[in-house]
Write a protein that holds these residues in place. Structure first.
Motif, PDB file in Angstrom:
ATOM      1  N   ARG A  71      10.137 -15.549 -10.584  1.00 55.58           N
ATOM      2  CA  ARG A  71      10.082 -14.285  -9.773  1.00 55.58           C
ATOM      3  C   ARG A  71       8.779 -14.269  -8.812  1.00 55.58           C
ATOM      4  O   ARG A  71       7.544 -14.663  -9.291  1.00 55.58           O
ATOM      5  N   ILE A  72       9.051 -13.747  -7.571  1.00 55.60           N
ATOM      6  CA  ILE A  72       7.995 -14.008  -6.527  1.00 55.60           C
ATOM      7  C   ILE A  72       7.733 -12.501  -5.980  1.00 55.60           C
ATOM      8  O   ILE A  72       8.801 -11.987  -5.627  1.00 55.60           O
ATOM      9  N   ALA A  73       6.541 -12.020  -5.920  1.00 55.92           N
ATOM     10  CA  ALA A  73       6.119 -10.687  -5.535  1.00 55.92           C
ATOM     11  C   ALA A  73       5.510 -10.954  -4.177  1.00 55.92           C
ATOM     12  O   ALA A  73       4.452 -11.602  -3.989  1.00 55.92           O
TER      13      ALA A  73
ATOM     14  N   ASN B 130       2.556  -2.019 -11.183  1.00 49.50           N
ATOM     15  CA  ASN B 130       2.058  -2.802 -12.781  1.00 49.50           C
ATOM     16  C   ASN B 130       2.874  -3.397 -13.457  1.00 49.50           C
ATOM     17  O   ASN B 130       2.830  -4.675 -13.790  1.00 49.50           O
ATOM     18  N   GLY B 131       4.349  -3.344 -13.313  1.00 49.81           N
ATOM     19  CA  GLY B 131       5.398  -4.229 -13.871  1.00 49.81           C
ATOM     20  C   GLY B 131       5.714  -5.382 -12.878  1.00 49.81           C
ATOM     21  O   GLY B 131       5.895  -6.576 -13.256  1.00 49.81           O
ATOM     22  N   VAL B 132       5.684  -5.126 -11.533  1.00 50.18           N
ATOM     23  CA  VAL B 132       5.742  -6.300 -10.638  1.00 50.18           C
ATOM     24  C   VAL B 132       4.802  -7.274 -10.939  1.00 50.18           C
ATOM     25  O   VAL B 132       5.052  -8.679 -11.133  1.00 50.18           O
ATOM     26  N   LEU B 133       3.431  -6.895 -11.115  1.00 50.96           N
ATOM     27  CA  LEU B 133       2.389  -7.884 -11.271  1.00 50.96           C
ATOM     28  C   LEU B 133       2.643  -8.661 -12.925  1.00 50.96           C
ATOM     29  O   LEU B 133       2.093  -9.947 -12.784  1.00 50.96           O
ATOM     30  N   GLN B 134       2.775  -7.701 -13.615  1.00 47.69           N
ATOM     31  CA  GLN B 134       2.847  -8.424 -15.061  1.00 47.69           C
ATOM     32  C   GLN B 134       4.204  -9.349 -15.193  1.00 47.69           C
ATOM     33  O   GLN B 134       4.034 -10.300 -16.251  1.00 47.69           O
ATOM     34  N   LEU B 135       5.281  -9.077 -14.312  1.00 46.70           N
ATOM     35  CA  LEU B 135       6.379 -10.057 -14.590  1.00 46.70           C
ATOM     36  C   LEU B 135       6.496 -10.997 -13.579  1.00 46.70           C
ATOM     37  O   LEU B 135       7.319 -11.898 -13.559  1.00 46.70           O
ATOM     38  N   ALA B 136       5.516 -11.106 -12.596  1.00 48.00           N
ATOM     39  CA  ALA B 136       5.707 -12.162 -11.542  1.00 48.00           C
ATOM     40  C   ALA B 136       5.067 -13.385 -11.873  1.00 48.00           C
ATOM     41  O   ALA B 136       4.260 -13.545 -12.783  1.00 48.00           O
ATOM     42  N   ASN B 137       5.923 -14.250 -11.530  1.00 51.42           N
ATOM     43  CA  ASN B 137       5.575 -15.909 -11.734  1.00 51.42           C
ATOM     44  C   ASN B 137       4.321 -16.325 -10.543  1.00 51.42           C
ATOM     45  O   ASN B 137       3.528 -17.164 -11.123  1.00 51.42           O
ATOM     46  N   SER B 138       4.569 -15.957  -9.276  1.00 48.16           N
ATOM     47  CA  SER B 138       3.604 -15.983  -8.406  1.00 48.16           C
ATOM     48  C   SER B 138       3.668 -14.951  -7.224  1.00 48.16           C
ATOM     49  O   SER B 138       4.710 -14.136  -7.190  1.00 48.16           O
ATOM     50  N   LEU B 139       2.706 -15.027  -6.536  1.00 45.86           N
ATOM     51  CA  LEU B 139       2.756 -14.189  -5.412  1.00 45.86           C
ATOM     52  C   LEU B 139       2.636 -14.805  -3.968  1.00 45.86           C
ATOM     53  O   LEU B 139       2.330 -15.720  -3.878  1.00 45.86           O
ATOM     54  N   VAL B 140       3.385 -14.027  -3.104  1.00 50.93           N
ATOM     55  CA  VAL B 140       3.011 -14.577  -1.568  1.00 50.93           C
ATOM     56  C   VAL B 140       2.336 -13.256  -1.000  1.00 50.93           C
ATOM     57  O   VAL B 140       2.770 -11.999  -0.819  1.00 50.93           O
ATOM     58  N   LEU B 141       1.349 -13.433  -0.351  1.00 45.51           N
ATOM     59  CA  LEU B 141       0.480 -12.348   0.285  1.00 45.51           C
ATOM     60  C   LEU B 141       0.570 -12.735   1.768  1.00 45.51           C
ATOM     61  O   LEU B 141       0.273 -13.637   2.235  1.00 45.51           O
ATOM     62  N   VAL B 142       0.864 -11.613   2.467  1.00 50.89           N
ATOM     63  CA  VAL B 142       1.273 -11.726   3.838  1.00 50.89           C
ATOM     64  C   VAL B 142       0.069 -11.078   4.684  1.00 50.89           C
ATOM     65  O   VAL B 142      -0.174  -9.964   4.362  1.00 50.89           O
ATOM     66  N   SER B 143      -0.544 -11.693   5.628  1.00 51.05           N
ATOM     67  CA  SER B 143      -1.499 -11.051   6.485  1.00 51.05           C
ATOM     68  C   SER B 143      -1.054 -11.480   8.016  1.00 51.05           C
ATOM     69  O   SER B 143      -0.200 -12.368   8.043  1.00 51.05           O
TER      70      SER B 143
ATOM     71  N   TYR C 168      -5.841  -9.772 -12.884  1.00 48.40           N
ATOM     72  CA  TYR C 168      -4.661 -10.801 -12.540  1.00 48.40           C
ATOM     73  C   TYR C 168      -5.221 -11.958 -11.691  1.00 48.40           C
ATOM     74  O   TYR C 168      -4.532 -12.574 -10.906  1.00 48.40           O
ATOM     75  N   GLY C 169      -6.349 -12.398 -12.041  1.00 52.14           N
ATOM     76  CA  GLY C 169      -6.996 -13.589 -11.647  1.00 52.14           C
ATOM     77  C   GLY C 169      -6.086 -15.099 -11.759  1.00 52.14           C
ATOM     78  O   GLY C 169      -6.170 -15.687 -10.892  1.00 52.14           O
ATOM     79  N   HIS C 170      -5.136 -14.945 -12.759  1.00 53.73           N
ATOM     80  CA  HIS C 170      -4.325 -15.873 -12.964  1.00 53.73           C
ATOM     81  C   HIS C 170      -3.360 -16.115 -11.855  1.00 53.73           C
ATOM     82  O   HIS C 170      -2.890 -17.035 -11.419  1.00 53.73           O
ATOM     83  N   LEU C 171      -2.917 -14.966 -11.220  1.00 56.95           N
ATOM     84  CA  LEU C 171      -2.191 -14.778  -9.996  1.00 56.95           C
ATOM     85  C   LEU C 171      -2.790 -15.235  -8.882  1.00 56.95           C
ATOM     86  O   LEU C 171      -2.101 -15.636  -8.007  1.00 56.95           O
ATOM     87  N   VAL C 172      -3.822 -15.020  -8.740  1.00 55.81           N
ATOM     88  CA  VAL C 172      -4.708 -15.343  -7.435  1.00 55.81           C
ATOM     89  C   VAL C 172      -4.601 -16.725  -7.193  1.00 55.81           C
ATOM     90  O   VAL C 172      -4.304 -17.275  -6.106  1.00 55.81           O
ATOM     91  N   SER C 173      -4.679 -17.727  -8.198  1.00 58.22           N
ATOM     92  CA  SER C 173      -4.674 -19.108  -8.100  1.00 58.22           C
ATOM     93  C   SER C 173      -3.366 -19.583  -7.829  1.00 58.22           C
ATOM     94  O   SER C 173      -2.894 -20.745  -7.652  1.00 58.22           O
ATOM     95  N   ARG C 174      -2.224 -18.777  -8.041  1.00 59.68           N
ATOM     96  CA  ARG C 174      -0.777 -19.062  -7.903  1.00 59.68           C
ATOM     97  C   ARG C 174      -0.323 -18.272  -6.623  1.00 59.68           C
ATOM     98  O   ARG C 174       0.902 -18.203  -6.620  1.00 59.68           O
ATOM     99  N   THR C 175      -1.275 -17.952  -5.999  1.00 62.34           N
ATOM    100  CA  THR C 175      -0.876 -17.196  -4.539  1.00 62.34           C
ATOM    101  C   THR C 175      -0.609 -18.179  -3.361  1.00 62.34           C
ATOM    102  O   THR C 175      -1.482 -18.817  -3.142  1.00 62.34           O
ATOM    103  N   VAL C 176       0.383 -18.027  -2.628  1.00 59.47           N
ATOM    104  CA  VAL C 176       0.627 -18.669  -1.318  1.00 59.47           C
ATOM    105  C   VAL C 176       0.366 -17.726  -0.209  1.00 59.47           C
ATOM    106  O   VAL C 176       1.087 -16.502  -0.209  1.00 59.47           O
TER     107      VAL C 176
END
Length: 341
Positions: free
Chosen positions: A87-89, A217-230, A252-260
């Motif tokens: 799952r990618i948010a 809340n649900g999106v972040l708790q269930l996500a495997n990784s994030l794509v942050l768009v700028s 959600y610091g664990h997701l920061v390290s898995r963010t693209v």
């Protein structure tokens, strides 16, 4: 008697020194194809190499060019197997930076290059536009899927609620009826994921521009990784950095390290921002950064067709897909079941 040809399948002698005895117990598992077979080179796909290969009927194979080898390596990364679902948010605090476009571009790339099922979910509580980027095949929305939850028995039951792009990417639309006052909630999102995880290997979620609404809340708790768009602009970059700060300070610091991080050029022309400095800033905090160039087809805001993208844009999405897919092996078992009730 005349000389006879040696039988290649007959007894063979070993003139070198005997191998040192090993403590390893040799079994049939040691007979692996990679060690025994001489692999044939892949036929070149273009240029003088392909011409020579065809001219000689395949007897001369110069092999792939360096570019073809790089492309093959990218495809190998993208096609890594997934255990369960991944799952990618997609996040952005600022609107108009290309978040929805990036969701469609990456999802379409995965769907076109992999053999499994890929779906993008519009979790924007404020009339998201994700479904407008694929050919409309149904007026069904996330709420219709939730309402039909008790009747879903097979993939075709879910497919009746989605629209599909030429790339095979499916899209589940958000609610578009202004008469419905109840916003898409965390409970709604979790129920949607409960359904989709059974039938889809990659689930992309296009979030709203805020991070304080209930569904997030649900999106972040269930996500495997994030794509942050700028965007390649000061305000867009600051908003993206602020998003990382918020995630870090809210568990959600664990997701920061898995963010693209994707820096999406939503306007033509070069940016005055120092892209090297901007990229290095995000690399200190995140897993990878990818710049997606401006593309007239994406800027239309209509249905996205990968075949209409510029080669540089298409290549950028392939490289982005490989970056995201590098986390597939690490995600095994991370969210095997959406346990929440």
């Amino acid at each position: 008697m005349g000389d006879t040809a040696a039988d290649p399948w007959g007894p063979q002698s070993w003139d070198g020194p005997a191998p040192e005895p090993s403590r390893h117990q040799v079994t049939s598992q040691d007979l692996v194809a990679d060690a025994l077979l001489e692999r044939a080179r892949r036929a070149p796909s273009g240029g003088w190499r392909r011409g020579l290969h065809r001219l000689t009927g395949g007897s001369v194979n110069p092999g792939e060019s360096a570019g073809e080898a790089r492309e093959a390596a990218l495809l190998d990364r993208i096609r890594q197997p997934i255990q369960g679902d991944y799952r990618i948010a997609f996040l952005s605090l600022k609107g108009g930076v290309g978040k929805t476009t990036t969701t469609i571009g990456l999802g379409s790339t995965f769907a076109s290059l992999r053999g499994d099922c890929v779906i993008a979910v519009d979790a924007n509580p404020d009339f998201g536009t994700l479904a407008q980027r694929v050919p409309l095949q149904t007026h069904s929305t996330v709420r219709d899927l939730i309402a039909a939850e008790s009747t879903i028995r097979r993939y075709s039951d879910v497919r009746a609620h989605t629209s599909q792009a030429p790339s095979r990417l499916e899209v589940l639309a958000s609610e578009q009826d202004p008469a419905i006052s109840e916003a898409f909630s965390e409970d709604d999102y979790r129920r949607v994921i409960d359904i989709l995880q059974v039938y889809y290997n990659i689930i992309l979620t296009d979030c709203g521009t805020g991070i304080m609404h209930s569904a997030m809340n649900g999106v972040l708790q269930l996500a495997n990784s994030l794509v942050l768009v700028s965007s390649p602009a000061i305000d867009g970059a600051r908003s993206a950095a602020a998003t990382l700060d918020w995630l870090q300070h809210h568990g959600y610091g664990h997701l920061v390290s898995r963010t693209v991080v994707v820096i999406s050029a939503a306007r033509p022309g070069s940016s005055t921002i120092d892209m090297t400095e901007l990229t290095n800033h995000f690399l200190l905090r995140c897993r990878a950064v990818k710049v997606v160039p401006f593309d007239e087809h994406l800027a239309e805001g209509s249905v996205v067709d990968l075949d209409l993208l510029r080669p540089a844009t298409r290549k950028a999405f392939v490289e982005l897909a490989a970056m995201v897919a590098d986390d597939f092996p690490e995600s095994a078992g991370r969210h095997a079941v959406a346990e929440w009730r």
